[in-house]
Design a protein around this motif. Structure first.
Motif, PDB file in Angstrom:
ATOM      1  N   THR A  31     -44.841 -19.860  -9.312  1.00 45.47           N
ATOM      2  CA  THR A  31     -44.905 -18.622  -8.533  1.00 45.47           C
ATOM      3  C   THR A  31     -45.534 -17.471  -9.298  1.00 45.47           C
ATOM      4  N   LEU A  32     -45.904 -17.686 -10.556  1.00 45.16           N
ATOM      5  CA  LEU A  32     -46.569 -16.623 -11.309  1.00 45.16           C
ATOM      6  C   LEU A  32     -48.026 -16.478 -10.892  1.00 45.16           C
ATOM      7  N   ASP A  33     -48.529 -17.442 -10.133  1.00 47.36           N
ATOM      8  CA  ASP A  33     -49.893 -17.393  -9.584  1.00 47.36           C
ATOM      9  C   ASP A  33     -49.830 -17.651  -8.075  1.00 47.36           C
ATOM     10  N   PRO A  34     -49.149 -16.787  -7.337  1.00 49.37           N
ATOM     11  CA  PRO A  34     -48.957 -17.055  -5.901  1.00 49.37           C
ATOM     12  C   PRO A  34     -50.245 -16.942  -5.088  1.00 49.37           C
ATOM     13  N   VAL A  35     -50.285 -17.688  -4.005  1.00 50.54           N
ATOM     14  CA  VAL A  35     -51.396 -17.609  -3.047  1.00 50.54           C
ATOM     15  C   VAL A  35     -50.800 -17.188  -1.714  1.00 50.54           C
ATOM     16  N   TRP A  36     -51.258 -16.046  -1.184  1.00 52.51           N
ATOM     17  CA  TRP A  36     -50.743 -15.547   0.079  1.00 52.51           C
ATOM     18  C   TRP A  36     -51.723 -15.751   1.224  1.00 52.51           C
ATOM     19  N   ASN A  37     -52.986 -15.466   1.006  1.00 50.93           N
ATOM     20  CA  ASN A  37     -54.008 -15.507   2.058  1.00 50.93           C
ATOM     21  C   ASN A  37     -53.561 -14.743   3.304  1.00 50.93           C
ATOM     22  N   TYR A  38     -52.994 -13.570   3.076  1.00 48.49           N
ATOM     23  CA  TYR A  38     -52.517 -12.718   4.160  1.00 48.49           C
ATOM     24  C   TYR A  38     -53.617 -11.732   4.542  1.00 48.49           C
ATOM     25  N   GLU A  39     -53.968 -11.687   5.818  1.00 47.33           N
ATOM     26  CA  GLU A  39     -55.026 -10.797   6.292  1.00 47.33           C
ATOM     27  C   GLU A  39     -54.519  -9.913   7.418  1.00 47.33           C
ATOM     28  N   PHE A  40     -55.025  -8.683   7.442  1.00 45.51           N
ATOM     29  CA  PHE A  40     -54.726  -7.776   8.554  1.00 45.51           C
ATOM     30  C   PHE A  40     -55.925  -6.872   8.756  1.00 45.51           C
ATOM     31  N   GLU A  41     -55.979  -6.222   9.915  1.00 45.28           N
ATOM     32  CA  GLU A  41     -57.113  -5.379  10.265  1.00 45.28           C
ATOM     33  C   GLU A  41     -56.639  -3.992  10.641  1.00 45.28           C
ATOM     34  N   ILE A  42     -57.467  -3.001  10.280  1.00 43.16           N
ATOM     35  CA  ILE A  42     -57.177  -1.616  10.642  1.00 43.16           C
ATOM     36  C   ILE A  42     -58.437  -0.993  11.220  1.00 43.16           C
ATOM     37  N   PRO A  43     -58.278  -0.096  12.212  1.00 42.74           N
ATOM     38  CA  PRO A  43     -59.448   0.638  12.710  1.00 42.74           C
ATOM     39  C   PRO A  43     -59.863   1.684  11.681  1.00 42.74           C
ATOM     40  N   ILE A  44     -61.148   1.938  11.608  1.00 49.53           N
ATOM     41  CA  ILE A  44     -61.641   2.925  10.652  1.00 49.53           C
ATOM     42  C   ILE A  44     -62.775   3.708  11.294  1.00 49.53           C
ATOM     43  N   GLY A  45     -62.800   4.992  11.056  1.00 45.28           N
ATOM     44  CA  GLY A  45     -63.833   5.858  11.602  1.00 45.28           C
ATOM     45  C   GLY A  45     -63.595   7.276  11.134  1.00 45.28           C
ATOM     46  N   ALA A  46     -64.451   8.182  11.546  1.00 46.56           N
ATOM     47  CA  ALA A  46     -64.330   9.574  11.103  1.00 46.56           C
ATOM     48  C   ALA A  46     -62.973  10.161  11.480  1.00 46.56           C
ATOM     49  N   ASP A  47     -62.409   9.733  12.615  1.00 44.00           N
ATOM     50  CA  ASP A  47     -61.114  10.248  13.044  1.00 44.00           C
ATOM     51  C   ASP A  47     -59.963   9.298  12.722  1.00 44.00           C
ATOM     52  N   LYS A  48     -60.268   8.177  12.092  1.00 42.18           N
ATOM     53  CA  LYS A  48     -59.243   7.186  11.749  1.00 42.18           C
ATOM     54  C   LYS A  48     -59.428   6.753  10.299  1.00 42.18           C
ATOM     55  N   ASP A 132     -76.820  -6.913   9.735  1.00 42.40           N
ATOM     56  CA  ASP A 132     -77.583  -6.743   8.511  1.00 42.40           C
ATOM     57  C   ASP A 132     -76.747  -5.865   7.575  1.00 42.40           C
ATOM     58  N   PRO A 133     -76.609  -6.244   6.293  1.00 40.73           N
ATOM     59  CA  PRO A 133     -75.770  -5.460   5.381  1.00 40.73           C
ATOM     60  C   PRO A 133     -76.132  -3.978   5.329  1.00 40.73           C
ATOM     61  N   GLN A 134     -77.381  -3.641   5.513  1.00 44.13           N
ATOM     62  CA  GLN A 134     -77.776  -2.229   5.442  1.00 44.13           C
ATOM     63  C   GLN A 134     -77.096  -1.413   6.543  1.00 44.13           C
ATOM     64  N   GLN A 135     -76.813  -2.023   7.696  1.00 42.26           N
ATOM     65  CA  GLN A 135     -76.123  -1.297   8.769  1.00 42.26           C
ATOM     66  C   GLN A 135     -74.704  -0.921   8.348  1.00 42.26           C
ATOM     67  N   TYR A 136     -74.048  -1.807   7.590  1.00 42.73           N
ATOM     68  CA  TYR A 136     -72.707  -1.484   7.096  1.00 42.73           C
ATOM     69  C   TYR A 136     -72.772  -0.393   6.033  1.00 42.73           C
ATOM     70  N   VAL A 137     -73.784  -0.452   5.180  1.00 45.08           N
ATOM     71  CA  VAL A 137     -73.958   0.583   4.165  1.00 45.08           C
ATOM     72  C   VAL A 137     -74.188   1.935   4.845  1.00 45.08           C
ATOM     73  N   ASP A 138     -75.049   1.958   5.869  1.00 45.95           N
ATOM     74  CA  ASP A 138     -75.329   3.204   6.593  1.00 45.95           C
ATOM     75  C   ASP A 138     -74.064   3.765   7.238  1.00 45.95           C
ATOM     76  N   ALA A 139     -73.279   2.901   7.869  1.00 49.83           N
ATOM     77  CA  ALA A 139     -72.039   3.349   8.517  1.00 49.83           C
ATOM     78  C   ALA A 139     -71.059   3.891   7.487  1.00 49.83           C
ATOM     79  N   TRP A 140     -70.962   3.234   6.333  1.00 50.26           N
ATOM     80  CA  TRP A 140     -70.052   3.662   5.276  1.00 50.26           C
ATOM     81  C   TRP A 140     -70.482   5.015   4.721  1.00 50.26           C
ATOM     82  N   GLU A 141     -71.805   5.197   4.529  1.00 48.60           N
ATOM     83  CA  GLU A 141     -72.289   6.459   3.987  1.00 48.60           C
ATOM     84  C   GLU A 141     -72.084   7.608   4.989  1.00 48.60           C
ATOM     85  N   GLN A 142     -72.059   7.308   6.284  1.00 49.03           N
ATOM     86  CA  GLN A 142     -71.755   8.352   7.271  1.00 49.03           C
ATOM     87  C   GLN A 142     -70.320   8.848   7.079  1.00 49.03           C
TER      88      GLN A 142
END
Length: 147
Positions: A31-48, A132-142
């Motif tokens: 258990t000193l090297d546990p594997v969880w593989n737990y995933e969750f999602e959150i909304p993100i935006g200028a107001d979130k 395209d990765p550049q679209q994610y970069v553009d959104a992040w920079e906004q």
């Protein structure tokens, strides 16, 4: 790209400190090297805009729990390490093959704490298709300004 969703995967840990040193049997060692593989999602935006991502690792036992370390990652830095370096990453789709899981060293709460190890976390946008990765970069920079 408004109404983005960010997926966070708390995948695994390695090299955790044994909280109960007297019980260093094979079971505890695994258990000193546990594997969880737990995933969750959150909304993100200028107001979130979420607060920093905080991960705390505990060892649960019969009589309570022991603190094993924690990390705090500012949202704007969540992609910094997904290219394998310390700050050479870029925002990507969660399932993009170039979006690598990132290792973060656990921090102590006090100097007396016996804290060791790292936690593996993966961040990425989640949509039906990979842009395209550049679209994610553009959104992040906004949201956060130039990288």
């Amino acid at each position: 790209m408004s109404n983005l969703k960010l997926r966070i995967g708390v995948l695994s840990a390695q090299g955790l400190a044994a909280a109960d040193k007297k019980y260093t049997t094979k079971v505890v060692k695994q258990t000193l090297d546990p594997v969880w593989n737990y995933e969750f999602e959150i909304p993100i935006g200028a107001d979130k805009m979420p607060k920093p991502f905080n991960v705390t690792v505990w060892d649960k036992d019969t009589f309570g729990r022991d603190f094993l370390g924690e990390i705090s990652i500012p949202v704007k830095n969540c992609f910094d390490r997904n290219a394998g370096g310390v700050s050479d990453g870029v925002p990507r789709h969660y399932n993009d093959p170039q979006n690598l899981p990132q290792w973060f060293t656990l921090n102590k709460r006090s100097e007396k704490s016996n804290i060791t190890g790292e936690v593996q976390i993966k961040f990425g946008f989640i949509e039906q298709h990979v842009r395209d990765p550049q679209q994610y970069v553009d959104a992040w920079e906004q949201l956060f300004g130039p990288m």
